[in-house]
Design a protein around this motif. Structure first.
Motif, mmCIF file in Angstrom:
data_model
loop_
_atom_site.group_PDB
_atom_site.id
_atom_site.type_symbol
_atom_site.label_atom_id
_atom_site.label_comp_id
_atom_site.label_asym_id
_atom_site.label_seq_id
_atom_site.Cartn_x
_atom_site.Cartn_y
_atom_site.Cartn_z
ATOM 1 N N ARG A 289 0.541 -1.293 0.189
ATOM 2 C CA ARG A 289 0.172 0.476 0.203
ATOM 3 C C ARG A 289 1.131 0.820 0.095
ATOM 4 N N ILE A 291 0.666 5.361 0.892
ATOM 5 C CA ILE A 291 -0.235 6.595 1.216
ATOM 6 C C ILE A 291 0.480 7.665 1.094
ATOM 7 N N ARG A 311 -0.989 2.385 -9.774
ATOM 8 C CA ARG A 311 -2.153 1.383 -9.173
ATOM 9 C C ARG A 311 -2.346 0.392 -10.765
ATOM 10 N N PRO A 316 -2.662 -0.541 -4.256
ATOM 11 C CA PRO A 316 -3.702 0.399 -3.930
ATOM 12 C C PRO A 316 -2.736 2.111 -3.589
ATOM 13 N N THR A 318 -2.959 5.578 -1.689
ATOM 14 C CA THR A 318 -4.575 6.933 -0.680
ATOM 15 C C THR A 318 -3.583 7.445 -0.844
ATOM 16 N N ASP A 325 -8.999 9.762 5.293
ATOM 17 C CA ASP A 325 -8.616 8.100 3.587
ATOM 18 C C ASP A 325 -8.314 7.522 4.176
ATOM 19 N N ALA A 326 -6.884 7.601 4.474
ATOM 20 C CA ALA A 326 -5.717 6.402 4.512
ATOM 21 C C ALA A 326 -5.958 6.019 6.481
ATOM 22 N N ALA A 329 -9.133 3.420 5.215
ATOM 23 C CA ALA A 329 -8.883 2.628 3.897
ATOM 24 C C ALA A 329 -7.779 0.861 4.993
ATOM 25 N N ILE A 332 -9.965 -0.851 7.057
ATOM 26 C CA ILE A 332 -11.147 -2.023 6.552
ATOM 27 C C ILE A 332 -9.518 -3.140 5.461
ATOM 28 N N ALA A 333 -8.438 -2.378 5.557
ATOM 29 C CA ALA A 333 -7.900 -3.812 4.834
ATOM 30 C C ALA A 333 -7.435 -4.638 6.095
#
Length: 338
Positions: A289, A291, A311, A316, A318, A325-326, A329, A332-333
């Protein structure tokens, strides 16, 4: 005489002048400035620097001028080369700028977390002994966290040279601003020490103790740092650049943690998107990821193009003016077991 040689000579003159004004080191007494080390599958990587003994207090000056003078004193170190540094039977020799790296055998598999490694100078001196902390990643770690510092963890204004210099040279351990959302993000990703955190910056090693104090006050976890050597020598004048330094540090951290993916955190002020996309190409499947904070004027066309490249590599990404938002995310991950 070529341009590079003239600049090198001028820089050497400035360095000597600064030392004469600010330096109060005692060459009859040497000390070790410890840096946070890390572990590879085979070794403990113990890092530090040999300096002439002196006192520099990290204080909140009464004025920006006092803070600037304190910062100058951090640069006015007297590095000592060709000194034997030892821990047990392992030895290393300090280089031209006083830096050393000791490679010790990695301890038993059940040892994890921070390990204090006693280090001395040979022949031993009254103030030569010190403990160098080394982070041994836990066996249940799920990923490594690698974060930029300037304008990612704390406000610097690195996208503007003048703003960056003003903030860096006139700030104190109290006045430097660490973003609260950055602290929350790192704490969440670190998961109470389960996942190792590393900080990578083009700030000089002279700022190591200063950054430790600033980060500790803000609630960031103790973590190994990869900073830059801005020393001036016969064969060195600010070699490499920000991208080279950061990319090399990412490579070393990933090599030290085979099999673990990495979460890369940065900003759009210093081409972090490009650096991280290049890392994803060099290490297929290892960048889990990315960020990115968008400070100052925000991302330009190149940043946005590099985000799309990431991407396209199935990484992913952010990005936004803060890490709200990070954080969502990441949560959720984690809940999905990613």
């Amino acid at each position: 005489m070529g341009f590079r040689r003239r600049m090198l000579r001028a820089a050497a003159v400035v360095e000597v002048a600064v030392e004469r004004v600010f330096h109060r080191g005692d060459l009859s007494r040497l000390l070790i400035e410890p840096y946070h080390g890390y572990a590879t599958p085979d070794h403990l990587v113990v890092r530090g620097r040999v300096l002439a003994a002196r006192d520099v207090d990290l204080i909140d000056g009464a004025s920006r001028l006092a803070n600037a003078r304190q910062m100058m004193r951090m640069f006015a170190t007297h590095e000592v080369a060709n000194v034997t540094v030892a821990s047990g039977n392992c030895t290393a020799i300090s280089d031209a700028e006083g830096y050393f790296t000791l490679l010790l055998p990695r301890p038993d598999a059940d040892v994890a977390g921070w390990v204090d490694v006693p280090v001395t100078i040979r022949p031993e001196q009254p103030v030569s002994g010190i403990v160098c902390p080394v982070l041994v990643t836990r066996p249940d770690a799920r990923y490594v966290v690698i974060s930029d510092i300037d304008d990612t963890m704390m406000h610097t204004g690195a996208w503007s040279m003048a703003r960056n210099l003003w903030t860096s040279l006139t700030g104190s351990v109290v006045s430097r601003v660490v973003f609260p959302d950055a602290v929350r993000l790192i704490v969440e990703l670190g998961d109470a020490g389960r996942n190792p955190v590393f900080f990578v910056s083009s700030s000089p090693w002279n700022f190591h103790a200063f950054l430790d104090e600033v980060f500790g006050r803000a609630g960031l976890p103790r973590a190994p740092k990869f900073l830059r050597d801005y020393g001036f020598g016969a064969d060195q004048f600010l070699t490499g650049n920000h991208g080279d330094h950061k990319g090399s540090a990412i490579d070393r951290i990933l090599a030290a943690h085979p099999g673990l993916p990495a979460v890369l955190i940065g900003d759009t002020g210093q081409q972090d998107a490009t650096i991280y996309a290049d890392a994803a190409v060099r290490h297929p499947g290892r960048i889990g990821r990315v960020i990115l904070r968008t400070p100052g004027p925000g991302p330009d066309a190149m940043d946005l193009s590099e985000v799309e490249r990431l991407r396209g590599l199935t990484v992913p990404v952010t990005l936004g003016p803060d890490f709200t938002d990070a954080l969502a995310a990441v949560r959720i991950a984690v809940s999905d077991g990613v």
